[in-house]
Design an enzyme around this catalytic site. Sequence first.
Site, PDB file in Angstrom:
ATOM      1  CB  CYS A   5      -0.947   0.001   1.177  1.00  0.00           C
ATOM      2  SG  CYS A   5      -2.109  -1.365   1.111  1.00  0.00           S
TER       3      CYS A   5
ATOM      4  CG  HIS B  42      -2.955   3.609   2.400  1.00  0.00           C
ATOM      5  ND1 HIS B  42      -3.466   3.282   1.173  1.00  0.00           N
ATOM      6  CD2 HIS B  42      -3.002   2.477   3.155  1.00  0.00           C
ATOM      7  CE1 HIS B  42      -3.793   2.000   1.172  1.00  0.00           C
ATOM      8  NE2 HIS B  42      -3.525   1.491   2.361  1.00  0.00           N
TER       9      HIS B  42
ATOM     10  CG  ASN C  77      -6.318  -0.641   1.430  1.00  0.00           C
ATOM     11  OD1 ASN C  77      -5.672  -0.178   0.493  1.00  0.00           O
ATOM     12  ND2 ASN C  77      -5.742  -1.143   2.512  1.00  0.00           N
TER      13      ASN C  77
END
Length: 325
Positions: free
Chosen positions: A114, A252, A282
């Site tokens: 990520c 994020h 996500n």
Amino acid sequence: MTLKSRIIGCGLYVPERVLTNRDLEEMVDTSDEWITTRTGIKERRIVSGERTVELATRASRSALRGAGLKARDVELLVVGTVTADNVFPSTACLVQAELGMRPGIPAFDVAAACSGFLYALDVADRYIKSGAARTALVVGVDVFSRIMDWQDRATCVLFGDGAGAVVLRQTRGKGGILSSHIHSDGRYWEMLYTPGALTGSPFERRNSPRPYLKMKGNETFRMAVKTMGGAIKEAMRKNRLRPEDIALVIPHQANIRIINAIKDRLGIGNTRVFSNIDRYGNTSSASIPIALYEAVEAGRIKRGDVVLLVAFGGGFTWGATVLRW
Ligand code: ACO
């Protein structure tokens, strides 16, 4: 004036198919209420046949359009991803071919889960600052629907697919990337990983586990808050910034509770932290460039604004980037 790199165009592409929390209620023992209160996610986009390279190519086209440049103007292509279509060639090489970019330019992938986009941005920024490239395309793309165990309610509700991209241009002006701070700590790899191994050699006998993402949610949550909070402080110290100097933080998008915990640590209000996790979940490497595109489109970033990007992902990896728009 020293050389810097400046974002001159942003792009995004997400698959059309929407998977809502209600849809997930039909698939696993979960509820819209649980997912919403524990994560902030309401829906996510999921590919139905599109390859990673297609998502990356479409986001790249959108960023080039935004920058008013042609694919042949790009001198460096860096793609952040951990879900490439092939072991090789890299997604970057496939995008280079798809877009008809100049043969011979460096094009490669960066794997940092990520944090992939901030890692890719850091690399491209260093190329540009050193004078090795004047124009770079940086992409974040992931298709986590392919590495999900769709029977595991603890993970399958969290992720979505997508791609985002930016065009970086060399500048001697005031705007641009002011500093970038990326980190990793491999001791924590077992907190968040996919067990898939390469198999097929007749010389070794190995059971091949299915490549489904595994995560220790609570530990990951704690580390995400700690490391992203630390990276923000590091970036602020480096640029002598007070919270009130930052126009927008783009974190994020992993969990709205992580975002809120960071907000509390920073002491900044709701309006100055961007979130679109409700619509995309996500999206791993794609989450920051997708959010950046939407923040710019929504008029949340104006010329001269200081923007802070901050990420965390498997590895563990994490980082922060400060830029003046
Ligand atoms: N629906 C209903 N119940 C669920 C679900 C679900 N989808 N998932 C878990 N539960 C249950 C659990 O079984 C548990 O039940 P129990 O108490 O009877 O055992 C209960 O809910 C609580 O589970 P927790 O795991 O403690 O829930 P928590 O509040 O910690 O939330 C979550 C879990 C959302 C995963 C959170 O820990 C989190 O966001 N972690 C960090 C994620 C992250 O940041 N990832 C990093 C980036 S990803 C990357 O790099 C690839």
